[in-house]
Design an enzyme around this catalytic site. Structure first.
Site, PDB file in Angstrom:
ATOM      1  CG  HIS A 169       5.881  -0.825   4.205  1.00  0.00           C
ATOM      2  ND1 HIS A 169       6.336   0.683   4.839  1.00  0.00           N
ATOM      3  CD2 HIS A 169       4.801  -1.022   4.954  1.00  0.00           C
ATOM      4  CE1 HIS A 169       4.902   1.066   4.942  1.00  0.00           C
ATOM      5  NE2 HIS A 169       4.217  -0.151   5.065  1.00  0.00           N
ATOM      6  CG  ASN A 176      -2.201  -1.122   1.498  1.00  0.00           C
ATOM      7  OD1 ASN A 176      -2.247  -1.662   0.360  1.00  0.00           O
ATOM      8  ND2 ASN A 176      -2.409  -1.272   2.497  1.00  0.00           N
TER       9      ASN A 176
HETATM   10  O1  LIG Z   1      -1.769  -3.440   7.946  1.00  0.00           O
HETATM   11  P1  LIG Z   1      -2.025  -1.264   7.596  1.00  0.00           P
HETATM   12  O2  LIG Z   1      -0.620  -0.414   7.017  1.00  0.00           O
HETATM   13  O3  LIG Z   1      -1.794  -1.012   9.024  1.00  0.00           O
HETATM   14  O4  LIG Z   1      -2.993  -0.616   7.169  1.00  0.00           O
HETATM   15  C1  LIG Z   1      -3.355  -0.508   5.654  1.00  0.00           C
HETATM   16  O5  LIG Z   1      -3.715  -1.645   4.937  1.00  0.00           O
HETATM   17  C2  LIG Z   1      -4.186  -3.183   5.153  1.00  0.00           C
HETATM   18  C3  LIG Z   1      -4.307  -4.213   4.266  1.00  0.00           C
HETATM   19  O6  LIG Z   1      -4.907  -4.200   2.804  1.00  0.00           O
HETATM   20  C4  LIG Z   1      -6.067  -2.678   5.530  1.00  0.00           C
HETATM   21  O7  LIG Z   1      -7.359  -3.394   6.345  1.00  0.00           O
HETATM   22  C5  LIG Z   1      -5.840  -1.183   5.934  1.00  0.00           C
HETATM   23  O8  LIG Z   1      -7.548  -0.556   5.764  1.00  0.00           O
HETATM   24  C6  LIG Z   1      -5.199  -0.331   5.769  1.00  0.00           C
HETATM   25  O9  LIG Z   1      -5.217   1.036   6.251  1.00  0.00           O
END
Ligand SMILES: O=P(O)(O)O[C@H]1O[C@H](CO)[C@@H](O)[C@H](O)[C@H]1O
Ligand SMILES: O=P(O)(O)O[C@H]1O[C@H](CO)[C@@H](O)[C@H](O)[C@H]1O
Lengths: 349, 349
Positions: free
Chosen positions: B164, B151
């Site tokens: 990351h 992400n």
């Molecule tokens: O794991 P993180 O980066 O805290 O969280 C992010 O990625 C996750 C996996 O895609 C999601 O479920 C979360 O809503 C998002 O905020």
């Protein structure tokens, strides 16, 4: 030995309307949040803005002038597509459907910009429901699918604070209703009862996930909710489409909608953002088919998770693998917030 | 008589990997946008922030201290779920799977916070790919699914600017890969060829939607893209899993990833937000099955639509009826932006 606790232990829940699973990882709520914070919804919306194309008497982008409406107001979207008469599919061998016909309507709920459904009077909400029913009746006489939906709040891509929804009618059955149709049909064939009627009965008995209930209607956080504060709203009687609702049931719907939405607003003391929409039995050519596996229902999908400004991001894992939620449907405290009195008073009247 | 023009006329495109349709309404781009505007990505990220739990030598929330790593760095997420030994399914007759086992890993790409994959050196990116392959090899020896995903950007729910990704391994096959498996299998049975191999060949010939290509790899805006700038990245050779890539193919992958991501960054001259992830043949118990219908690929799902600050909202109609895109895959100008030189230079080295 540890025994199972839904709030602590990861598990998968089956969504019978979509034949998918949602991963419930409630323990993830313990993580601190350092990510993006949203702007809270605007608090001061003028009742009438001379530049807002949805207000009575104003001019829209295409030059048309809105009437001085005093209840609901419907118009066909200003940017429709002119479809070709005899489309040429070309040589492309990727699969395309060209014979698409779709109409986009915008429907204002009220002449004032500073109200929302829960702040409108019951009689005013009944008028919205009547208009929805009329549109499904009329457009549904030819179109297989009439999608009524409301995007509320800037966070949900809504670009105009004036209370309104959209109605998109198409000559094809979109993915989601097609999937829901398949799932409801298979359940009905197997169990001899409509899926959502059986489910509503169970929820009404168990009471664990009921948000609001009346004699005719039920609003629950469905067992398989993916969005944190997702709800499912449905009549208790077997009803296929919104235009089949009796006058009494429409009053009851206005009532439960106002109470449900007031609970949402009261949760974080903001005008709660969401996308909502109605699903009922398909129309047009499907009107003559047996659709007794269907049950009319509305889905509410609100984006917020932790507060008025921290939403749930459906990203990475959710897009690529599976939807995942961070608190159990039984934990969401909208079930407990009051729906009796709005804490928000835009409306002075 | 009007003849068909994909840029003007609404149509549906079939997504063979998900057995769904996407509605293409390119004419909707003509609407003015008055909705929510996002914050552009941060421009000045310090190379080392003593408070960032992902930087070398820093302390994480659980008290563990990161090593002074100089390449990739992997750790198991600090908020894992302790699963019950013998879960009690209770009396609930909503359908639940309790025997879930999932591991969450975070993997840093580089010791510096002020780089991203397109700004890293090719050898550094190869190390990331090697680590991905190693993880799929190791975790995939027991787990049926190992989801690698990144992400990127606050807009995508990413709460840490340090480069990351995450790796979530589960003892179940999540919805998306299960669906993709079914679709690829059905195609293979029918056509005697893996779906994505045939598709890649077609795209490479047609060149209409190719974003970057090398001798081993292809990045295209797939015919069925739902996100405006969505791309599909895949090897030209039949490869089932990322750990099956040869050393040469890994170099080639590092190369094409850097060029693809540079194109993304150059499009709006920002560090482009997205969620990306790898899909390959299932592992664990599926290692001994015939998975020749599979082809390794990565999906890139970027949220932006009009500019660095106006995203595509997948709301209302998209949630309730069908995904809808506002410009044709052939129109997206990432195909034309340069991938040769990054216009962004966080990195001074
Ligand atoms: O794991 P993180 O980066 O805290 O969280 C992010 O990625 C996750 C996996 O895609 C999601 O479920 C979360 O809503 C998002 O905020
Ligand atoms: O039609 P609007 O309100 O301009 O646009 C909004 O709703 C549409 C239908 O859900 C979405 O496709 C758009 O992404 C969203 O911004």
């Amino acid at each position: 030995e540890v025994s199972f606790d839904a709030k602590e232990h990861q598990h998968l829940r089956y969504n019978p309307l979509r034949d998918t699973w949602v991963l419930v990882s409630a323990h993830r709520m313990k993580r601190p949040w350092a990510g993006q914070v949203e702007k809270p919804p605007e608090e001061h919306v003028p009742r009438h803005d001379p530049h807002n194309p949805l207000c009575p008497g104003n001019t829209r982008a295409n030059g048309e002038i809105n009437p001085d409406y005093d209840s609901t107001f419907l118009f066909e979207n200003d940017f429709p597509a002119l479809q070709p008469d005899a489309p040429d599919p070309g040589e492309d061998n990727c699969i395309t459907q060209y014979n698409i016909c779709q109409h986009f309507f915008v429907m204002c709920f009220h002449p004032w910009s500073d109200v929302t459904l829960p702040l409108m009077k019951k009689e005013e909400v009944v008028k919205v429901i009547d208009k929805w029913a009329e549109l499904v009746e009329e457009l549904g006489s030819t179109y297989p699918w009439v999608q009524i939906f409301e995007n509320k709040g800037a966070m949900m891509g809504c670009s105009n604070p004036h209370p309104h929804c959209q109605v998109w009618a198409s000559n094809f059955l979109p993915n989601e209703p097609a999937l829901s149709d398949r799932c409801q049909r298979a359940f009905h064939q197997k169990h001899g009862e409509p899926l959502l009627l059986q489910y509503a009965k169970q929820e009404a008995e168990k009471k664990e996930r009921v948000v609001v209930e009346t004699s005719d209607w039920l609003a629950v956080v469905p067992y398989w909710a993916t969005w944190p504060y997702q709800t499912l709203l449905l009549p208790r009687r077997h009803v296929l489409r919104i235009n089949d609702l009796t006058a009494e049931e429409r009053e009851g719907l206005a009532d439960i909608m106002r109470r449900l939405l007031t609970k949402y607003d009261n949760l974080f003391e903001i005008s709660f953002p969401y996308s909502m929409g109605w699903h009922g039995a398909p129309t047009g050519p499907h009107l003559t088919e047996d659709n007794s596996h269907w049950q009319l229902h509305a889905h509410y999908y609100p984006p917020l998770l932790r507060s008025a400004t921290v939403k749930k991001f459906m990203v990475g894992y959710e897009m690529l693998a599976q939807e995942q939620r961070d608190l159990t449907p039984e934990q969401v405290n909208i079930i407990k917030t009051t729906g009796a009195k709005p804490t928000l008073y835009y409306r002075v009247s």
